[in-house]
Structure formats: structure tokens, C-alpha cells
Design a protein around this motif. Sequence first.
Motif, mmCIF file in Angstrom:
data_model
loop_
_atom_site.group_PDB
_atom_site.id
_atom_site.type_symbol
_atom_site.label_atom_id
_atom_site.label_comp_id
_atom_site.label_asym_id
_atom_site.label_seq_id
_atom_site.Cartn_x
_atom_site.Cartn_y
_atom_site.Cartn_z
ATOM 1 N N ALA A 178 0.838 -1.305 -0.106
ATOM 2 C CA ALA A 178 0.023 0.004 0.097
ATOM 3 C C ALA A 178 0.887 1.313 0.123
ATOM 4 O O ALA A 178 2.123 1.180 0.407
ATOM 5 C CB ALA A 178 -0.741 0.142 1.344
ATOM 6 N N PRO A 179 0.283 2.415 -0.494
ATOM 7 C CA PRO A 179 1.166 3.545 -0.575
ATOM 8 C C PRO A 179 1.449 4.196 0.832
ATOM 9 O O PRO A 179 0.798 3.582 1.612
ATOM 10 C CB PRO A 179 0.279 4.505 -1.293
ATOM 11 N N SER A 330 0.760 7.954 -7.046
ATOM 12 C CA SER A 330 -0.322 8.086 -6.028
ATOM 13 C C SER A 330 0.826 7.707 -4.692
ATOM 14 O O SER A 330 1.299 6.820 -4.665
ATOM 15 C CB SER A 330 -1.169 7.109 -6.110
ATOM 16 N N GLY A 333 -1.751 6.438 1.276
ATOM 17 C CA GLY A 333 -2.152 5.163 1.381
ATOM 18 C C GLY A 333 -3.115 5.216 2.553
ATOM 19 O O GLY A 333 -3.502 4.107 3.018
ATOM 20 N N THR A 336 -6.478 3.307 2.462
ATOM 21 C CA THR A 336 -6.502 1.759 2.339
ATOM 22 C C THR A 336 -5.620 1.094 3.604
ATOM 23 O O THR A 336 -6.059 0.146 3.752
ATOM 24 C CB THR A 336 -5.237 2.025 1.023
ATOM 25 N N THR A 355 -10.540 -3.681 -0.551
ATOM 26 C CA THR A 355 -9.727 -2.709 0.332
ATOM 27 C C THR A 355 -10.960 -2.280 0.987
ATOM 28 O O THR A 355 -11.895 -1.575 0.818
ATOM 29 C CB THR A 355 -9.099 -1.514 -0.103
#
Length: 360
Positions: A178-179, A330, A333, A336, A355
Motif C-alpha cells: 500500500a502507498p 499516488s 495510502g 487503504t 480494500t
Amino acid sequence: MARILYGIHGTGHGHAMRGLTIARRLSRHEFLFIADDDAPKILEPEFPVRRLPNLGTVFKNYKVDFAATIKKALPILWHRQRYIDQVSRLIDEFKPDVCMTDLEYFVPRAAEKAGLPCLTLDHQHVITCCRHDLPPDMWWDSFVQGLTPRYLFRPTAENLIISFYAPPVLPQYKARIAPPILRDSVLALNPRDDGHVLVYQSNSTHRKLVDFLRAATRKTCYVFGYDREEGQEDNVIFMRKSEEGFLRLLEGCSYVIQGGGHTLMGEALYLGKPILTLPLKAMVEQRFNALYIERLGYGMQADMLTLEPELLRRFEAKLPDYKAAIARGSFCGNETVFGLIDYFIRHGSLPIVGTPKVEE
């Protein structure tokens, strides 16, 4: 409400800030942290912390001090069963529903002994849980230093990797990428270009960087992380540690010069700031981060010990290209990650697909 026992790696601020941001967002749950070194001073003002020795890295003159690192680690590992037993007693006392670890050694082992689900949440496991196309000069270091996140801080059954780059996950691991997680104070910033440079050294410092900045640019360079916290040499201004002051300068800088740490990289990229990264050669995770900064077109990597003024001029000439590449990425996160962690807390595992959102 659930109880979470959360082990935090204490070297530097990135691990603790990630844990603090998660605990703040999921505040309907009860968190108890296990940490040492730099982490307690970040966590203790808001959450309970039990101190336990930390397997950390010692730095000197912009290098890993291997002798000091081994000297620190050996007595901890020699007495590891004692510390695992301490965590086991804490589990009996606190009665957590699940455990989490951000590159902490003892919590996942005590969780396994107690039969509790444990989530590994960190950036370092991007090294061993993912497939990479590495240049030849990184093969050996990647293998040797990859032994640490592969065995010493081995992946658990559930793994959530936080990263601004997302290489493919190897099939033998149950892991998701995830970011980055960003602090509310970063999300509240309004980025602009006031013409200065933000320079940050978190693990170790070297005089050569100051001389490089004086020779390579006329931009004002605000430098954090050195023992010297005030005063000025030509265009280089030494800054005292201050989150508010640091973020104000990050908000308005033209670009960032930093080591190879992932947390600041994620914050800088979210704000659209190109990065000149100077990774420590002996820290393979920093070299991975620097490799992907350059490979994705977000900036340039360089060697602290061979800095020449022409390098910064080439970097500044490419700033428009870096900014354009960053604009396509992006880098937040939060929702998320929070949703996945909340799901893990409720179910003891990560969802295979989808998610989920945080249940309020």
C-alpha cells in the motif's frame, strides 16, 4: 473495541511515526506499544509504552558502525528468551486480541507462542517479499543484508508493506503493498516553491555534504539532523529539531536532499518535491529506495563521499521532469492502510482481495 500489542523498531523516527498515525486513526481500539531507543519519546505522550531492548543499527560518519551494531545486538540476542518471556507475561496481563510488529523482534515470537495473529507492517520487507530487477552492484549486498528481514525479522503469516514503489510480491508470501501512511500535519500542508532547499540527515551526518551545498547552489539550504543546530555558513543554515519548523520548510522547498529513509521520501513525494537521495551504502533498504527514486523519475541518487557541484546542477536542470513524474504517482495510502488494519484487527487476517473501510 479490541486490544492491540504493537512492537515498534526504535531506530530513527519513521517506524514510531507510522505506529502513532495508525493508533490515532484507530483510536476506538486500545493500543499498547513495545519500543525503545528513539520511539518512546514519540509514542509516550499519547499512548502507553513498555520498553524492551531494540535490535537497531549504529551509525558513524555516514557509515554503519558494524562493530558497534554487533556489540549492541549480541547481548540482546543472547538473552532473547528472557525478553520473549517478558512479552509473553505482558500478553497474559494485557490480553491483546491481535499483535502487530514494525520491524520489532520479540512481539511476533511471543505472539506465535501464544497463538495470537500477528501482522507485519513495515517497509523493509519490500526487500525480501518482492521481486526486483537489481543492478549487479546490489546483488551481493541485497542477498547478505536481506537475511535480516528474511530471518531475523522474518515475515509473519500476514504482511502489509508500506511503500511508494510496488514491485510484484513473490508467491510464497501472503503480502500486500500500500502507498505511504501520512501524518495529518503533512496532509494539511499546501505545497509551494519558495526557492529554498530542505536538507535532512536522520541516521548519520558528514561534513562533505555541507561543503557540497556551499559550492553547488546559491539557494538557501536549511539543514536538519546535524549536531550543530544553529548558525550559518554562507547559504547553509543549521536548524534545531522542530516538527512545525521542519514541515513549514518542507511545504515551501524547491526540492529535498536526504538520506535514504522511506518516511520523508513518501511525505516529499506527496507534496510534489523532487528528491536527491544520498543512501548509506551499508543499508540496503536505503539503496532500494534510492534506486526506485531514480528509476521512477522522481529524482536522483548519489554517493555522499563523491559529491561534486556539477551533480546538483544536473539535478536542478531536470526538476521539471521530476515534478511531472511525481504528479502521475499516488503517495497517500492512509484510508487503504487503515481499512486493512481494521479488518485484520477484527478478523485476524488480511482480506485476499478488496480494500475494506474502517468500521467506525
